[in-house]
Design a protein around this motif. Structure first.
Motif, mmCIF file in Angstrom:
data_model
loop_
_atom_site.group_PDB
_atom_site.id
_atom_site.type_symbol
_atom_site.label_atom_id
_atom_site.label_comp_id
_atom_site.label_asym_id
_atom_site.label_seq_id
_atom_site.Cartn_x
_atom_site.Cartn_y
_atom_site.Cartn_z
ATOM 1 N N ALA A 75 2.464 -0.808 53.584
ATOM 2 C CA ALA A 75 1.108 -0.293 53.150
ATOM 3 C C ALA A 75 0.376 -1.632 52.303
ATOM 4 N N LYS A 76 1.542 -2.510 51.861
ATOM 5 C CA LYS A 76 0.612 -3.488 50.799
ATOM 6 C C LYS A 76 1.047 -4.816 51.474
ATOM 7 N N ASN A 77 1.200 -4.846 52.786
ATOM 8 C CA ASN A 77 1.631 -5.969 53.483
ATOM 9 C C ASN A 77 2.158 -7.184 52.546
ATOM 10 N N THR A 78 3.380 -6.599 52.053
ATOM 11 C CA THR A 78 4.190 -7.447 50.996
ATOM 12 C C THR A 78 5.688 -7.324 51.581
ATOM 13 N N VAL A 79 6.152 -8.454 51.463
ATOM 14 C CA VAL A 79 7.734 -8.708 51.555
ATOM 15 C C VAL A 79 8.405 -9.238 50.298
ATOM 16 N N TYR A 80 9.609 -8.775 50.366
ATOM 17 C CA TYR A 80 10.289 -9.017 49.081
ATOM 18 C C TYR A 80 11.696 -9.677 49.410
ATOM 19 N N LEU A 81 12.252 -10.246 48.441
ATOM 20 C CA LEU A 81 13.532 -11.179 48.765
ATOM 21 C C LEU A 81 14.426 -10.554 47.329
ATOM 22 N N GLN A 82 15.276 -9.746 47.680
ATOM 23 C CA GLN A 82 16.248 -9.568 46.570
ATOM 24 C C GLN A 82 17.498 -10.443 46.503
ATOM 25 N N MET A 83 17.700 -11.435 45.653
ATOM 26 C CA MET A 83 18.536 -12.288 45.599
ATOM 27 C C MET A 83 19.570 -12.095 44.394
ATOM 28 N N ASN A 84 20.730 -11.523 44.864
ATOM 29 C CA ASN A 84 21.886 -11.447 43.886
ATOM 30 C C ASN A 84 23.001 -12.226 43.898
ATOM 31 N N SER A 85 23.963 -12.170 43.007
ATOM 32 C CA SER A 85 25.162 -13.098 42.803
ATOM 33 C C SER A 85 24.709 -14.619 43.358
ATOM 34 N N LEU A 86 23.564 -14.962 42.703
ATOM 35 C CA LEU A 86 22.986 -16.458 42.918
ATOM 36 C C LEU A 86 24.014 -17.556 42.666
ATOM 37 N N LYS A 87 23.931 -18.600 43.385
ATOM 38 C CA LYS A 87 24.708 -19.803 43.370
ATOM 39 C C LYS A 87 23.813 -20.888 43.212
ATOM 40 N N PRO A 88 24.490 -22.029 42.303
ATOM 41 C CA PRO A 88 23.683 -23.291 42.207
ATOM 42 C C PRO A 88 23.045 -23.648 43.586
ATOM 43 N N GLU A 89 23.965 -23.587 44.804
ATOM 44 C CA GLU A 89 23.423 -24.193 46.086
ATOM 45 C C GLU A 89 22.344 -23.147 46.598
ATOM 46 N N ASP A 90 21.938 -22.055 45.688
ATOM 47 C CA ASP A 90 20.791 -21.403 46.045
ATOM 48 C C ASP A 90 19.607 -22.012 45.384
ATOM 49 N N THR A 91 19.650 -22.949 44.646
ATOM 50 C CA THR A 91 18.629 -23.581 44.104
ATOM 51 C C THR A 91 17.578 -24.197 45.420
ATOM 52 N N ALA A 92 16.234 -23.973 45.279
ATOM 53 C CA ALA A 92 15.406 -24.557 46.264
ATOM 54 C C ALA A 92 14.000 -23.803 46.160
ATOM 55 N N VAL A 93 13.092 -24.499 46.623
ATOM 56 C CA VAL A 93 11.777 -23.779 46.979
ATOM 57 C C VAL A 93 11.788 -22.779 47.847
ATOM 58 N N TYR A 94 11.386 -21.734 47.557
ATOM 59 C CA TYR A 94 11.076 -20.579 48.536
ATOM 60 C C TYR A 94 9.894 -20.266 49.347
ATOM 61 N N TYR A 95 9.694 -20.245 50.386
ATOM 62 C CA TYR A 95 8.400 -20.164 51.041
ATOM 63 C C TYR A 95 8.361 -18.803 51.855
ATOM 64 N N CYS A 96 7.357 -17.902 51.419
ATOM 65 C CA CYS A 96 7.108 -16.960 52.274
ATOM 66 C C CYS A 96 6.419 -17.319 53.524
ATOM 67 N N ASN A 97 6.664 -16.717 54.781
ATOM 68 C CA ASN A 97 6.030 -17.009 56.090
ATOM 69 C C ASN A 97 5.951 -15.638 56.680
ATOM 70 N N ILE A 98 4.636 -15.452 56.993
ATOM 71 C CA ILE A 98 4.216 -14.138 57.722
ATOM 72 C C ILE A 98 3.451 -14.633 58.955
ATOM 73 N N ARG A 99 4.037 -14.024 60.129
ATOM 74 C CA ARG A 99 3.349 -14.231 61.342
ATOM 75 C C ARG A 99 2.289 -13.364 62.001
ATOM 76 N N LEU A 100 0.884 -13.349 61.878
ATOM 77 C CA LEU A 100 0.329 -12.260 62.143
ATOM 78 C C LEU A 100 -0.788 -12.500 63.072
ATOM 79 N N TRP A 101 -1.523 -11.402 63.505
ATOM 80 C CA TRP A 101 -2.785 -11.744 64.265
ATOM 81 C C TRP A 101 -4.033 -11.184 63.273
ATOM 82 N N ARG A 102 -4.819 -12.075 63.045
ATOM 83 C CA ARG A 102 -6.234 -11.847 62.579
ATOM 84 C C ARG A 102 -7.186 -10.746 63.268
#
Length: 121
Positions: A75-102
């Motif tokens: 309903a909100k056209n929203t995506v979430y990413l819940q990240m638990n038990s994070l590790k130093p190797e998870d350090t990064a820039v995180y990018y959202c990607n949505i493939r859609l039809w306008r």
């Protein structure tokens, strides 16, 4: 025009949790898939987690399975990413990607601006 607005990155200690959000706005006829990719310093961008085709297929990178959970609010056209038990190797820039039809004839591969996640003590 379609815009993606990301939020939720930051600094967290190892073992901690963060929740990323990405909301799509603008002219959207249909969404085919939603997901999160990440790029660590000096490395190529990689898939972290994705939904495809109405959420029927979910994929996770082996490195995040059991720790990350992707979800969506249609309903909100929203995506979430819940990240638990994070590790130093998870350090990064995180990018959202949505493939859609306008429109029924106009496909668009939308990327967010990226949000930095730093896992460090």
């Amino acid at each position: 025009q379609v815009q993606l607005q990301e939020s939720g990155g930051g600094l967290v200690q190892p073992g901690g949790s963060l929740r990323l959000s990405c909301a799509a706005s603008g002219s959207i006829f249909r969404i085919d898939s939603m997901g999160w990719y990440r790029q660590a310093p000096g490395k190529e961008r990689e898939m972290a987690a994705t939904f495809t085709t109405g959420g029927a297929i979910t994929n996770y990178a082996d490195s995040v399975k059991g720790r990350f959970t992707i979800s969506r609010d249609n309903a909100k056209n929203t995506v979430y990413l819940q990240m638990n038990s994070l590790k130093p190797e998870d350090t990064a820039v995180y990018y959202c990607n949505i493939r859609l039809w306008r429109t029924p004839m106009n496909f668009y591969n939308a990327w967010g601006q990226g949000t930095l996640v730093t896992v460090s003590s």
